[in-house]
Motif scaffolding. Structure first.
Motif, mmCIF file in Angstrom:
data_model
loop_
_atom_site.group_PDB
_atom_site.id
_atom_site.type_symbol
_atom_site.label_atom_id
_atom_site.label_comp_id
_atom_site.label_asym_id
_atom_site.label_seq_id
_atom_site.Cartn_x
_atom_site.Cartn_y
_atom_site.Cartn_z
ATOM 1 N N ARG A 1 18.810 -3.926 -12.862
ATOM 2 C CA ARG A 1 19.459 -4.189 -14.148
ATOM 3 C C ARG A 1 18.536 -4.858 -15.152
ATOM 4 O O ARG A 1 18.900 -5.011 -16.319
ATOM 5 N N HIS A 2 17.368 -5.237 -14.694
ATOM 6 C CA HIS A 2 16.417 -5.845 -15.628
ATOM 7 C C HIS A 2 15.153 -5.017 -15.759
ATOM 8 O O HIS A 2 14.062 -5.540 -15.990
ATOM 9 N N GLY A 3 15.322 -3.694 -15.595
ATOM 10 C CA GLY A 3 14.276 -2.764 -15.992
ATOM 11 C C GLY A 3 13.184 -2.501 -15.009
ATOM 12 O O GLY A 3 12.064 -2.179 -15.392
ATOM 13 N N ALA A 4 13.483 -2.626 -13.693
ATOM 14 C CA ALA A 4 12.441 -2.379 -12.705
ATOM 15 C C ALA A 4 13.070 -1.860 -11.422
ATOM 16 O O ALA A 4 14.273 -1.589 -11.356
ATOM 17 N N SER A 5 12.242 -1.708 -10.391
ATOM 18 C CA SER A 5 12.724 -1.295 -9.074
ATOM 19 C C SER A 5 11.855 -1.968 -8.028
ATOM 20 O O SER A 5 10.900 -2.683 -8.367
ATOM 21 N N MET A 6 12.169 -1.731 -6.774
ATOM 22 C CA MET A 6 11.321 -2.218 -5.689
ATOM 23 C C MET A 6 10.377 -1.126 -5.222
ATOM 24 O O MET A 6 9.959 -1.098 -4.066
ATOM 25 N N GLY A 7 10.028 -0.233 -6.133
ATOM 26 C CA GLY A 7 9.059 0.808 -5.830
ATOM 27 C C GLY A 7 9.602 1.876 -4.914
ATOM 28 O O GLY A 7 10.799 1.990 -4.675
ATOM 29 N N GLY A 8 8.698 2.684 -4.388
ATOM 30 C CA GLY A 8 9.049 3.690 -3.398
ATOM 31 C C GLY A 8 10.153 4.627 -3.843
ATOM 32 O O GLY A 8 10.198 5.093 -4.998
ATOM 33 N N VAL A 9 11.064 4.879 -2.921
ATOM 34 C CA VAL A 9 12.176 5.785 -3.177
ATOM 35 C C VAL A 9 13.055 5.270 -4.304
ATOM 36 O O VAL A 9 13.687 6.043 -5.014
ATOM 37 N N ALA B 1 0.823 -1.217 0.000
ATOM 38 C CA ALA B 1 0.000 0.000 0.000
ATOM 39 C C ALA B 1 0.856 1.266 0.000
ATOM 40 O O ALA B 1 0.537 2.236 -0.701
ATOM 41 N N LEU B 2 1.931 1.283 0.769
ATOM 42 C CA LEU B 2 2.776 2.469 0.850
ATOM 43 C C LEU B 2 3.468 2.780 -0.478
ATOM 44 O O LEU B 2 3.825 3.930 -0.746
ATOM 45 N N ASN B 3 3.661 1.771 -1.294
ATOM 46 C CA ASN B 3 4.327 1.979 -2.581
ATOM 47 C C ASN B 3 3.417 2.572 -3.642
ATOM 48 O O ASN B 3 3.902 3.123 -4.637
ATOM 49 N N LEU B 4 2.102 2.474 -3.458
ATOM 50 C CA LEU B 4 1.176 2.864 -4.528
ATOM 51 C C LEU B 4 1.366 4.303 -5.025
ATOM 52 O O LEU B 4 1.368 4.526 -6.247
ATOM 53 N N PRO B 5 1.534 5.311 -4.145
ATOM 54 C CA PRO B 5 1.670 6.682 -4.668
ATOM 55 C C PRO B 5 2.894 6.886 -5.566
ATOM 56 O O PRO B 5 2.873 7.750 -6.459
ATOM 57 N N PHE B 6 3.934 6.091 -5.355
ATOM 58 C CA PHE B 6 5.153 6.281 -6.138
ATOM 59 C C PHE B 6 4.994 5.825 -7.586
ATOM 60 O O PHE B 6 5.776 6.215 -8.443
ATOM 61 N N TYR B 7 3.978 5.013 -7.860
ATOM 62 C CA TYR B 7 3.796 4.543 -9.226
ATOM 63 C C TYR B 7 3.314 5.650 -10.145
ATOM 64 O O TYR B 7 3.543 5.604 -11.357
ATOM 65 N N VAL B 8 2.646 6.666 -9.591
ATOM 66 C CA VAL B 8 2.235 7.816 -10.407
ATOM 67 C C VAL B 8 3.472 8.524 -10.936
ATOM 68 O O VAL B 8 3.571 8.844 -12.133
#
Length: 200
Positions: A127-135, A61-68
């Motif tokens: 390195r494979h085009g993603a992150s763990m969200g958030g910061v 849930a805490l990660n959701l705002p960072f996707y915008v």
């Protein structure tokens, strides 16, 4: 600078699977020891400890705002894959304790192992085009845009999370947590570089 070679879909898939498995196991160890880390993961851990809520649900849930922000700055593909990685780790933290139960673990050793596993898990995901969200989304965008290393951005944010942790947790637990978070961010700062890899 020449355009970096693109990974194949199979290479991306194995990198993301291995990365999320490492991060999921690392976070499960962290929670087992009652330790904390930085960024959104640390805020989720503190929230879970104080409220008793599910870590996985709070983290997701805490990660959701960072996707915008991620959608606007990094694109739909990056954001959707990051969302999948976060969802996977959230589920792993709920499931892994049932299949890989930890016994007695020395907290200092556990902190170090957390940092190493999470650090290389993050590198695989980055390195494979993603992150763990958030910061991480903001840090990767900043690295690609300015060259300022993602690990340093995350270390700055982590300082704020640890300041809050000292007010909530036993100070000794926070001190034991520090090596893991420092190792995690040093691995990212030293190994994920714009002249070698970009996030997109």
């Amino acid at each position: 600078m020449s355009e970096p070679a693109r990974h194949t879909p199979i290479e991306n898939a194995q990198g993301l699977v291995c990365g999320t498995m490492l991060v999921g196991l690392a976070v499960s160890l962290l929670l087992h020891l009652g330790l904390v880390t930085g960024q959104v993961a640390g805020v989720a851990a503190l929230t879970s400890y104080v409220t008793g809520w599910s870590y996985g649900a709070v983290f997701f849930a805490l990660n959701l705002p960072f996707y915008v922000f991620g959608w606007a700055k990094m694109g739909a593909r990056f954001t959707l894959i990051s969302l999948a990685c976060v969802a996977t780790v959230s589920l792993l933290t709920e499931w892994l304790p049932a299949v890989i139960p930890f016994g007695a673990v020395d907290p200092w050793a556990g902190s170090v192992w957390f940092g190493v596993m999470a650090g290389f898990g993050f590198i695989a995901i980055f390195r494979h085009g993603a992150s763990m969200g958030g910061v991480g989304i903001v840090a990767l965008w900043l690295q690609d845009a300015t060259g300022f290393r993602a690990g340093w951005t995350q270390l700055i944010v982590d300082a704020g999370v640890f300041a809050a942790a000292f007010a909530i947790l036993d100070p000794m637990l926070v001190l034991v947590s520090l090596p893991g978070t420092i190792i995690l961010n040093l691995i990212i700062a030293l190994n994920h570089r714009r002249d070698r890899y970009v996030a997109r």
